[in-house]
Design a protein around this motif. Structure first.
Motif, PDB file in Angstrom:
ATOM      1  N   PRO A 177       0.828  -1.216   0.000  1.00  0.00           N
ATOM      2  CA  PRO A 177       0.000   0.000   0.000  1.00  0.00           C
ATOM      3  C   PRO A 177       0.856   1.258   0.000  1.00  0.00           C
ATOM      4  N   ARG A 178       0.402   2.245  -0.748  1.00  0.00           N
ATOM      5  CA  ARG A 178       1.134   3.505  -0.851  1.00  0.00           C
ATOM      6  C   ARG A 178       0.261   4.658  -0.348  1.00  0.00           C
ATOM      7  N   PHE A 179       0.906   5.757  -0.001  1.00  0.00           N
ATOM      8  CA  PHE A 179       0.175   6.924   0.476  1.00  0.00           C
ATOM      9  C   PHE A 179      -0.656   7.524  -0.662  1.00  0.00           C
ATOM     10  N   LYS A 180      -1.848   7.989  -0.325  1.00  0.00           N
ATOM     11  CA  LYS A 180      -2.733   8.601  -1.314  1.00  0.00           C
ATOM     12  C   LYS A 180      -2.383  10.071  -1.492  1.00  0.00           C
ATOM     13  N   SER A 181      -2.447  10.545  -2.719  1.00  0.00           N
ATOM     14  CA  SER A 181      -2.104  11.925  -3.032  1.00  0.00           C
ATOM     15  C   SER A 181      -3.355  12.710  -3.413  1.00  0.00           C
ATOM     16  N   LYS A 182      -3.368  13.969  -3.029  1.00  0.00           N
ATOM     17  CA  LYS A 182      -4.483  14.823  -3.415  1.00  0.00           C
ATOM     18  C   LYS A 182      -4.447  15.158  -4.909  1.00  0.00           C
ATOM     19  N   ARG A 183      -3.325  14.856  -5.559  1.00  0.00           N
ATOM     20  CA  ARG A 183      -3.206  15.109  -7.002  1.00  0.00           C
ATOM     21  C   ARG A 183      -3.752  13.945  -7.838  1.00  0.00           C
ATOM     22  N   ASN A 184      -4.160  12.887  -7.172  1.00  0.00           N
ATOM     23  CA  ASN A 184      -4.763  11.765  -7.890  1.00  0.00           C
ATOM     24  C   ASN A 184      -6.029  12.237  -8.603  1.00  0.00           C
ATOM     25  N   PRO A 185      -6.178  11.955  -9.902  1.00  0.00           N
ATOM     26  CA  PRO A 185      -7.348  12.475 -10.626  1.00  0.00           C
ATOM     27  C   PRO A 185      -8.674  11.911 -10.140  1.00  0.00           C
ATOM     28  N   ASN A 186      -8.678  10.707  -9.562  1.00  0.00           N
ATOM     29  CA  ASN A 186      -9.920  10.103  -9.074  1.00  0.00           C
ATOM     30  C   ASN A 186      -9.981  10.216  -7.554  1.00  0.00           C
ATOM     31  N   GLN A 187     -10.817  11.136  -7.086  1.00  0.00           N
ATOM     32  CA  GLN A 187     -10.988  11.347  -5.659  1.00  0.00           C
ATOM     33  C   GLN A 187     -12.402  10.920  -5.277  1.00  0.00           C
ATOM     34  N   ALA A 188     -12.522  10.050  -4.268  1.00  0.00           N
ATOM     35  CA  ALA A 188     -13.839   9.537  -3.917  1.00  0.00           C
ATOM     36  C   ALA A 188     -13.871   9.098  -2.462  1.00  0.00           C
ATOM     37  N   TYR A 189     -15.080   8.952  -1.939  1.00  0.00           N
ATOM     38  CA  TYR A 189     -15.265   8.328  -0.636  1.00  0.00           C
ATOM     39  C   TYR A 189     -16.510   7.452  -0.690  1.00  0.00           C
ATOM     40  N   LYS A 190     -16.583   6.491   0.226  1.00  0.00           N
ATOM     41  CA  LYS A 190     -17.679   5.525   0.245  1.00  0.00           C
ATOM     42  C   LYS A 190     -18.481   5.681   1.526  1.00  0.00           C
ATOM     43  N   THR A 191     -19.797   5.649   1.384  1.00  0.00           N
ATOM     44  CA  THR A 191     -20.681   5.654   2.543  1.00  0.00           C
ATOM     45  C   THR A 191     -21.590   4.435   2.456  1.00  0.00           C
ATOM     46  N   CYS A 192     -22.124   4.004   3.594  1.00  0.00           N
ATOM     47  CA  CYS A 192     -22.919   2.773   3.657  1.00  0.00           C
ATOM     48  C   CYS A 192     -24.390   3.084   3.957  1.00  0.00           C
ATOM     49  N   PHE A 193     -25.250   2.196   3.503  1.00  0.00           N
ATOM     50  CA  PHE A 193     -26.687   2.348   3.730  1.00  0.00           C
ATOM     51  C   PHE A 193     -27.077   1.724   5.064  1.00  0.00           C
ATOM     52  N   THR A 194     -27.739   2.510   5.911  1.00  0.00           N
ATOM     53  CA  THR A 194     -28.258   2.007   7.171  1.00  0.00           C
ATOM     54  C   THR A 194     -29.354   2.957   7.664  1.00  0.00           C
ATOM     55  N   SER A 240     -12.489  17.220 -14.170  1.00  0.00           N
ATOM     56  CA  SER A 240     -13.212  18.314 -14.822  1.00  0.00           C
ATOM     57  C   SER A 240     -14.069  19.105 -13.839  1.00  0.00           C
ATOM     58  N   GLY A 241     -14.099  18.655 -12.576  1.00  0.00           N
ATOM     59  CA  GLY A 241     -14.875  19.371 -11.564  1.00  0.00           C
ATOM     60  C   GLY A 241     -16.285  18.843 -11.394  1.00  0.00           C
ATOM     61  N   LYS A 242     -16.665  17.788 -12.110  1.00  0.00           N
ATOM     62  CA  LYS A 242     -18.010  17.221 -12.001  1.00  0.00           C
ATOM     63  C   LYS A 242     -18.067  16.234 -10.847  1.00  0.00           C
ATOM     64  N   TYR A 243     -19.285  16.102 -10.282  1.00  0.00           N
ATOM     65  CA  TYR A 243     -19.513  15.176  -9.173  1.00  0.00           C
ATOM     66  C   TYR A 243     -20.408  14.033  -9.655  1.00  0.00           C
ATOM     67  N   PHE A 244     -20.039  12.809  -9.261  1.00  0.00           N
ATOM     68  CA  PHE A 244     -20.808  11.630  -9.649  1.00  0.00           C
ATOM     69  C   PHE A 244     -21.057  10.761  -8.422  1.00  0.00           C
ATOM     70  N   ILE A 245     -22.128   9.983  -8.503  1.00  0.00           N
ATOM     71  CA  ILE A 245     -22.431   9.021  -7.440  1.00  0.00           C
ATOM     72  C   ILE A 245     -22.708   7.669  -8.076  1.00  0.00           C
ATOM     73  N   SER A 246     -22.182   6.609  -7.456  1.00  0.00           N
ATOM     74  CA  SER A 246     -22.455   5.242  -7.882  1.00  0.00           C
ATOM     75  C   SER A 246     -23.177   4.548  -6.738  1.00  0.00           C
ATOM     76  N   LEU A 247     -24.463   4.267  -6.943  1.00  0.00           N
ATOM     77  CA  LEU A 247     -25.269   3.582  -5.940  1.00  0.00           C
ATOM     78  C   LEU A 247     -25.152   2.076  -6.167  1.00  0.00           C
ATOM     79  N   VAL A 248     -24.645   1.359  -5.180  1.00  0.00           N
ATOM     80  CA  VAL A 248     -24.484  -0.088  -5.284  1.00  0.00           C
ATOM     81  C   VAL A 248     -25.710  -0.748  -4.652  1.00  0.00           C
ATOM     82  N   ALA A 249     -26.395  -1.558  -5.455  1.00  0.00           N
ATOM     83  CA  ALA A 249     -27.609  -2.218  -4.987  1.00  0.00           C
ATOM     84  C   ALA A 249     -27.543  -3.707  -5.294  1.00  0.00           C
ATOM     85  N   GLU A 250     -28.172  -4.478  -4.427  1.00  0.00           N
ATOM     86  CA  GLU A 250     -28.298  -5.920  -4.656  1.00  0.00           C
ATOM     87  C   GLU A 250     -29.584  -6.152  -5.444  1.00  0.00           C
ATOM     88  N   THR A 251     -29.443  -6.565  -6.664  1.00  0.00           N
ATOM     89  CA  THR A 251     -30.595  -6.710  -7.541  1.00  0.00           C
ATOM     90  C   THR A 251     -30.579  -8.068  -8.224  1.00  0.00           C
TER      91      THR A 251
END
Length: 382
Positions: free
Chosen positions: A99-116, A157-168
């Motif tokens: 594992p390596r340290f994460k950089s703020k210059r990485n083009p893909n910046q994201a975080y994950k949240t859980c459903f509860t 590009s400054g756009k925000y996206f969300i990926s909703l993970v669902a069990e289907t």
């Protein structure tokens, strides 16, 4: 069949929500780097690393020492620790590098949240997210199944996206009774054993001149910004408006190329899976092929690995089968009529005649037929 499926949408957060999203991403990155450093120091001192449970307890104490860690969603920080633990597990199993340290210059910046407790809800025009509240989004399709988690992402590009993970649940497609061999190439994206050839649009090449011109402008503005920073020592790249505008312009152009390429791959992978029960392909070593510097750019452009990945998971979803053959099988050297092996041929030879049976072959169509025949006889599995 129950599967985990992601539904991706574009978000349109308010200024306050955008600030909180960026804070959540920054805090997740800080937690990951902080405990990665702690993990390494502990290992050097004791010869043993940390565990997820010990890091989780330390995170609670860290929030007391650093109150700003309480601002973002708590699940974002916990999932950051889980990612670190998973990265070490893969490293110890020799499935990934250290594992390596994460950089703020990485083009893909994201975080994950859980459903509860219904902390994530989907409405017609907005999505409810922890800490953010209701965020407006571009609805392109219906979210089906039981929600599990959400990934909030910021692209260059400054756009925000969300990926909703669902069990289907996915139903198998009706059987067609058809099989096809697929020969992946550079001149044509792929050639089918039926004789059909699919040409790759080559989005990167078609927009290469424009991309070069915009990147050259970005380089010039970067040099100009550096000169201004030397004159005004309190100035940063973030304060250089012309540089930032050009940076976003280049990012949007790259994003457009990527989106068009991904759409092309999805269209053809879905079409092939729907119309065939078995698909036979070569087990290509793409990483090895990329070491050929003369062909590396062209191979990257056609995205063979991504196309095979899409074929594989879609076939699994819809009850179809992808068969791989040995990468060293001489598909382009053999006659598909009599089986005579005529030896290696230079890349410029696109047609040839079998010296034994006299059959005239198109190089790629003949290879696709050989791939199909070999796959049905000697499959090696996925």
């Amino acid at each position: 069949m129950l599967i985990q499926k992601a539904f991706k949408f574009r978000l349109f957060p308010t200024d306050e929500q955008a600030v909180l999203i960026n804070k959540s991403i920054g805090c997740s990155r800080f937690v990951y780097n902080h405990f990665l450093d702690c993990w390494e120091k502990t290992y050097q001192q004791t010869g043993k690393g940390l565990t997820y449970n010990s890091c989780s307890k330390a995170l609670t104490q860290l929030k007391v020492a650093l109150p700003w860690l309480k601002e973002p969603d708590k699940f974002a920080l916990q999932n950051s620790l889980k990612n670190l633990s998973h990265a070490y597990d893969r490293f110890f199993k020799k499935q990934a590098r250290h594992p390596r340290f994460k950089s703020k210059r990485n083009p893909n910046q994201a975080y994950k949240t859980c459903f509860t407790n219904k902390n994530i809800e989907v409405a017609d025009q907005s999505i409810k997210l922890p800490k953010l509240g209701w965020v407006r989004y571009a609805r392109s399709r219906q979210v089906e199944g039981r929600l599990l988690s959400a990934f909030i992402r910021v692209v260059p590009s400054g756009k925000y996206f969300i990926s909703l993970v669902a069990e289907t649940e996915v139903k198998e497609l009706p059987k067609t009774g058809k099989v096809v061999g697929i020969d992946l190439g550079l001149l044509d994206f792929m050639t089918l054993s039926t004789g059909e050839k699919i040409t790759h649009p080559k989005f990167g090449c078609s927009m290469e001149q424009k991309l070069r011109r915009e990147q050259r402008k970005l380089s010039h503005r970067y040099e100009g910004a550096k000169k201004r920073m030397l004159k005004q020592k309190n100035l940063t790249l973030m304060d250089c408006a012309n540089y930032q505008k050009q940076k976003i312009k280049v990012a949007k152009l790259k994003e457009k190329i990527s989106n068009r390429k991904t759409d092309f791959l999805h269209q053809w992978s879905t079409k092939l899976v729907k119309n065939h029960d078995q698909l036979v392909i070569e087990d290509l070593n793409v990483n090895g092929l990329l070491k050929n510097h003369r062909l590396a750019k062209a191979i990257s452009e056609v995205s063979w690995a991504e196309f095979v990945r899409q074929l594989t998971y879609k076939a699994k979803w819809f009850g179809k089968e992808v068969i791989k053959i040995d990468r060293f099988f001489p598909s382009s050297q053999m006659c598909s009529v009599c089986g005579h092996r005529d030896g290696k041929k230079a890349l410029y030879i696109r047609e040839w005649t079998c010296p034994q049976c006299g059959a005239h072959h198109d190089r790629d169509v003949n290879a696709a037929i050989n791939i199909l025949n070999e796959g049905l006889k000697n499959p090696i599995g996925i």
